[in-house]
Design an enzyme around this catalytic site. Structure first.
Site, PDB file in Angstrom:
ATOM      1  N   ARG A  15     -19.261   5.693 -42.542  1.00 38.08           N
ATOM      2  CA  ARG A  15     -19.330   4.572 -41.596  1.00 38.08           C
ATOM      3  C   ARG A  15     -18.116   3.653 -41.682  1.00 38.08           C
ATOM      4  O   ARG A  15     -17.904   2.814 -40.803  1.00 38.08           O
ATOM      5  CB  ARG A  15     -20.619   3.774 -41.820  1.00 38.08           C
ATOM      6  CG  ARG A  15     -21.849   4.429 -41.204  1.00 38.08           C
ATOM      7  CD  ARG A  15     -23.070   3.556 -41.381  1.00 38.08           C
ATOM      8  NE  ARG A  15     -23.655   3.711 -42.709  1.00 38.08           N
ATOM      9  CZ  ARG A  15     -24.679   2.991 -43.161  1.00 38.08           C
ATOM     10  NH1 ARG A  15     -25.204   2.041 -42.393  1.00 38.08           N
ATOM     11  NH2 ARG A  15     -25.166   3.193 -44.362  1.00 38.08           N
ATOM     12  N   MET A  16     -17.311   3.812 -42.724  1.00 33.10           N
ATOM     13  CA  MET A  16     -16.065   3.044 -42.804  1.00 33.10           C
ATOM     14  C   MET A  16     -15.038   3.564 -41.797  1.00 33.10           C
ATOM     15  O   MET A  16     -14.092   2.863 -41.444  1.00 33.10           O
ATOM     16  CB  MET A  16     -15.473   3.123 -44.215  1.00 33.10           C
ATOM     17  CG  MET A  16     -16.346   2.544 -45.308  1.00 33.10           C
ATOM     18  SD  MET A  16     -16.600   0.767 -45.172  1.00 33.10           S
ATOM     19  CE  MET A  16     -14.979   0.148 -45.601  1.00 33.10           C
TER      20      MET A  16
END
Length: 340
Positions: A15-16
């Site tokens: 998700r980064m």
């Protein structure tokens, strides 16, 4: 009593949306994993194990031989990650702290208090909890009718009623090490994610009649983790406020703390004044009675006592002597700064 620690740092952090390994994303001048390890190191640990996976080499380059490493080839859950350290810790006596590598706000004193409470209660496991207004995304602490911890339920597996519980797990635990490693092979992955969850060890311990305790931190933000860039920015802001407050309480004046950016390793002498827009980065030491800014950057520098760094300056790579005047740009006279 032997104290050990396991830091879980094998997650890919998808998700980064970054090519940089999640725990290597910097907060206040250094990677998150560095903050975590520096918090643990003063605890006189017998073993400090970092569980790595994707991106292992960059973590090893950062931490070098300060820690021991365990490798998790597949991310099958937190219980599986801890199990990867069994060759190092499986036969050890003592207490083991388990925490995530993306929780840089945790403080040394909190971990010491958690250890003390765990030993006082003679518990098989103790979870560090927080009471929060918005528990979304965190595991909920489920207590029984006596107020004892029954289990931690992950949000994806929680009922609507359980989701309303505002006591959350920080993901930080103390375990009796022998009991921990005897329970880990019994953890099931029959849940929504098909993963082996470390909190399930608590229920297994209780089934065998062992006490599971909970210790609530005074600062609910300490257990905050990072899953995306929004949370990364949130934690950076929280840590910067902590850093600024520390320096102000130790005799530094900040005209506008909200626009003053100071990395975690910076040192500043008393009676120094930081004007708005000041940025102090890296390995920087500022002496006493200095005046910095406004809108000045100092990086990896040693600034001696009574030095003036004028507005719109960028100082990088040298040492300035006492009562020096450094930098380029507008003069301090334009801003009414005393140059005596």
């Amino acid at each position: 009593m032997n104290i050990h620690a396991v830091v879980l740092a094998a997650g890919k952090g998808t998700r980064m949306k970054s090519s940089l390994y999640k725990v290597m994303h910097p907060i206040c001048g250094k990677p998150m994993i560095e903050h975590v390890v520096e918090t643990l190191e003063p605890l006189s640990l017998r073993h400090l194990v970092v569980v790595v996976g994707h991106g292992a080499e960059v973590v090893k380059e950062q931490l070098k031989n300060r820690v021991q490493y365990a490798y998790q080839p597949e991310q099958l859950g937190t219980a599986h990650a801890v199990w990867m350290s069994h060759e190092i810790l499986g036969a050890q006596d003592g207490i083991t702290i388990v925490m995530n590598g993306d929780t840089p706000l945790v403080q040394e004193q909190t971990l010491r208090s958690l250890l003390e409470y765990h030993q006082l209660k003679q518990a098989a496991a103790t979870v560090l909890t927080s009471i929060v207004d918005e528990p979304t995304g965190y595991g909920r602490i489920i207590r029984d009718e006596n107020g004892d911890v029954r289990k931690i339920i992950e949000e994806k597996d929680a009922t609507l009623g359980q989701k309303k519980v505002n006591e959350i797990s920080t993901g930080i635990f103390c375990f009796d090490n022998q009991k921990l490693f005897s329970m880990l092979p019994m953890v099931s992955n029959e849940n929504a994610q098909g993963e082996f969850y470390l909190p399930d060890v608590l229920g297994l311990l209780q089934e065998q009649g062992h006490l599971v305790a909970a210790f609530a931190t005074d600062d609910p933000e300490e257990g905050n983790g990072v899953n995306d860039r929004v949370q990364l920015a949130d934690l950076e802001q929280l840590m910067r406020k902590r850093i600024n407050d520390f320096h102000m309480r130790n005799g530094v004046t900040m005209i506008d703390p909200s626009s003053t950016y100071i990395d975690s390793d910076v040192m500043i002498g008393r009676d120094t004044v930081l004007y708005p827009g000041t940025c102090l980065f890296g390995d920087t030491q500022i002496g006493e009675g200095c005046q910095i800014g406004p809108n000045a950057l100092v990086k990896n520098k040693s600034i001696e006592d009574y030095t003036r760094i004028p507005p719109f300056s960028a100082v990088d790579g040298s040492t300035f002597g006492e009562r020096a005047f450094a930098g380029v740009g507008a003069t301090t006279q334009q801003y009414g700064i005393d140059q005596r």
